[in-house]
Design a protein around this motif. Structure first.
Motif, short mmCIF file in Angstrom:
data_model
loop_
_atom_site.label_atom_id
_atom_site.label_comp_id
_atom_site.label_asym_id
_atom_site.label_seq_id
_atom_site.Cartn_x
_atom_site.Cartn_y
_atom_site.Cartn_z
N ARG A 140 1.96 -1.24 13.49
CA ARG A 140 0.85 -1.69 12.65
C ARG A 140 -0.49 -1.52 13.39
O ARG A 140 -1.46 -1.01 12.83
CB ARG A 140 1.01 -3.18 12.29
CG ARG A 140 1.95 -3.43 11.16
CD ARG A 140 1.99 -4.92 10.78
NE ARG A 140 3.28 -5.22 10.16
CZ ARG A 140 4.34 -5.71 10.79
NH1 ARG A 140 4.26 -6.05 12.07
NH2 ARG A 140 5.48 -5.90 10.14
N LEU A 144 -1.36 2.21 13.86
CA LEU A 144 -1.69 2.82 12.57
C LEU A 144 -3.08 2.37 12.12
O LEU A 144 -3.89 3.16 11.65
CB LEU A 144 -0.63 2.41 11.55
CG LEU A 144 -0.43 3.25 10.30
CD1 LEU A 144 -0.13 4.69 10.64
CD2 LEU A 144 0.71 2.67 9.47
N LEU A 194 7.97 4.33 10.42
CA LEU A 194 7.31 3.96 9.16
C LEU A 194 8.32 3.37 8.18
O LEU A 194 8.04 2.37 7.50
CB LEU A 194 6.61 5.17 8.55
CG LEU A 194 5.35 5.63 9.28
CD1 LEU A 194 4.88 6.96 8.71
CD2 LEU A 194 4.25 4.58 9.17
N PHE A 243 8.08 -0.44 6.59
CA PHE A 243 8.10 -0.79 5.16
C PHE A 243 9.26 -1.73 4.86
O PHE A 243 9.12 -2.69 4.11
CB PHE A 243 8.21 0.47 4.29
CG PHE A 243 6.90 1.17 4.11
CD1 PHE A 243 5.93 0.64 3.28
CD2 PHE A 243 6.63 2.35 4.76
CE1 PHE A 243 4.71 1.28 3.11
CE2 PHE A 243 5.41 3.00 4.60
CZ PHE A 243 4.45 2.46 3.78
N THR A 301 8.38 -5.12 6.00
CA THR A 301 7.36 -5.73 5.14
C THR A 301 7.99 -6.28 3.87
O THR A 301 7.60 -7.34 3.37
CB THR A 301 6.28 -4.68 4.80
OG1 THR A 301 5.80 -4.10 6.01
CG2 THR A 301 5.12 -5.32 4.05
N ILE A 305 -4.26 -2.28 7.33
CA ILE A 305 -2.92 -1.70 7.46
C ILE A 305 -2.45 -1.19 6.09
O ILE A 305 -1.81 -0.15 5.99
CB ILE A 305 -1.91 -2.75 7.98
CG1 ILE A 305 -2.46 -3.43 9.25
CG2 ILE A 305 -0.56 -2.12 8.25
CD1 ILE A 305 -2.77 -2.50 10.37
N LEU A 328 -1.20 2.52 5.42
CA LEU A 328 0.14 2.86 4.92
C LEU A 328 0.06 3.76 3.70
O LEU A 328 0.86 4.69 3.55
CB LEU A 328 0.91 1.58 4.59
CG LEU A 328 1.35 0.75 5.81
CD1 LEU A 328 1.98 -0.57 5.38
CD2 LEU A 328 2.33 1.54 6.70
N ALA A 333 -0.76 7.13 4.94
CA ALA A 333 0.42 7.74 5.57
C ALA A 333 1.38 8.29 4.52
O ALA A 333 2.11 9.25 4.78
CB ALA A 333 1.14 6.72 6.46
N SER A 334 1.37 7.70 3.31
CA SER A 334 2.30 8.14 2.28
C SER A 334 1.97 9.55 1.80
O SER A 334 2.78 10.19 1.14
CB SER A 334 2.30 7.16 1.10
OG SER A 334 1.13 7.31 0.31
N ALA A 380 7.19 7.58 4.45
CA ALA A 380 6.13 6.65 4.07
C ALA A 380 5.96 6.62 2.55
O ALA A 380 5.74 5.57 1.96
CB ALA A 380 4.82 7.02 4.75
N VAL A 404 6.31 3.26 0.48
CA VAL A 404 5.26 2.70 -0.37
C VAL A 404 5.81 2.41 -1.77
O VAL A 404 5.59 1.34 -2.33
CB VAL A 404 4.05 3.67 -0.47
CG1 VAL A 404 3.17 3.33 -1.66
CG2 VAL A 404 3.22 3.61 0.81
#
Lengths: 207, 207
Positions: A28, A31, A66, A70, A73, A107, A111, A114-115, A121, A125
């Motif tokens: 995190r 990133l 990644l 996710f 999270t 963040i 993210l 990054a997707s 990613a 997402v």
């Protein structure tokens, strides 16, 4: 390509859980500060204070990091606020979204960025969003129970209508967050929902 | 960093205009097929059949190519359809957006993805969107004139509400386009607008 499925999933607590927490905290932070291009297993290992070999063995590559970020999270215990009204609940949700997208570094924004770089990613997402929409359906169930919106209101469509303008303006158009953004988007969705816009599928709009 | 401001702007027609058109066609094709990571001045020059030195001298780098591509896209004569109703106009707009985002390859989706990689592309996306929203304001002006929505309706907020769900679902969540997506998002915005959801928030002097 399937690091998402094979990523480490271990019980929290214990040494393994601590190492995972340290590594994901480092992901995190890296990133947020350096973006996707600055993310590396060596940098994450150094920041986390974890041996490189451990990070390479468990997470294999940036995609693996990644995917696990996710997954972690999605394992939290976040729930939407229960304020007593549909408008209040959606405003609270949108304020959380605006805060997450405008904090520095964000963040959440990193993210999403990054997707567009990594399949893991992108999958992460999408899964995380699905999971969050599912948790938020209770907002609409409560509104139906209170008689604020018609029975049969499509929770997903209502939630997308309430939140999409934030992502559109802050993430895609990269606009600053204007005052009232969270409230306006929530209010629009409530007005439409109260008028039955999300109930009964496609139908002719008549006055 | 300021290639956006110094990018070539020449009158269409003539040899210079033809070369620009060839190069930008090649940028679109390369971007659609190979994405941002596959975009190079050499690849574009080869595809366009234009001498490498010309491409390097006029566009300098990938950012310069992207900035000029956005500039050229904003120079077209696109106008929103005038169907005779707010709902019809927004459905037509959304159908164009869905088509652009789901065609294979989608240049629109590739440009949005590029905006997460390049400052020039991010600026270009923002400018192009601003420009498109400005052209679409006539949709709301016509609806006000017909009495479909209250005077003082905020055109931008209405347009964002009508279109944001498409970008949210197709670009950020990478969902397939479900039938009715264009129509549902348009109808929601019309219902909200008719109920005054976009009027009276921030008071303008016109009215």
């Amino acid at each position: 390509m399937s690091a998402g499925e094979s990523s480490p999933r271990r019980r929290p607590g214990g040494r393994t859980g601590r190492i995972r927490a340290q590594v994901l905290d480092a992901v995190r932070a890296e990133l947020g500060e350096r973006g996707f291009d600055g993310l590396s297993l060596d940098g994450v290992a150094a920041r986390a204070g974890v041996h490189r070999a451990t990070v390479y063995r468990r997470w294999r590559d940036v995609g693996g990091l990644l995917a696990d970020l996710f997954a972690a999270t999605g394992e939290d215990d976040w729930q939407p606020q229960d304020t007593g009204s549909l408008l209040g609940d959606l405003v609270a949700l949108n304020r959380e979204n605006v805060a997450a997208l405008t904090e520095q570094p964000s963040i959440a924004a990193a993210l999403i960025a990054a997707s567009f770089r990594s399949e893991e990613a992108a999958r992460g997402v999408r899964r995380l969003w699905e999971e969050r929409y599912a948790r938020c359906e209770v907002i609409v169930e409560r509104a139906v129970a209170r008689g604020e919106v018609p029975a049969g209101t499509d929770a997903r469509r209502l939630l997308v209508a309430a939140t999409a303008p934030l992502y559109h303006l802050l993430v895609l158009l990269r606009m600053p967050a204007e005052p009232g953004l969270a409230e306006d988007a929530a209010r629009t969705a409530v007005v439409a929902a109260s008028a039955g816009a999300f109930a009964g599928g496609s139908r002719d709009a008549d006055g």
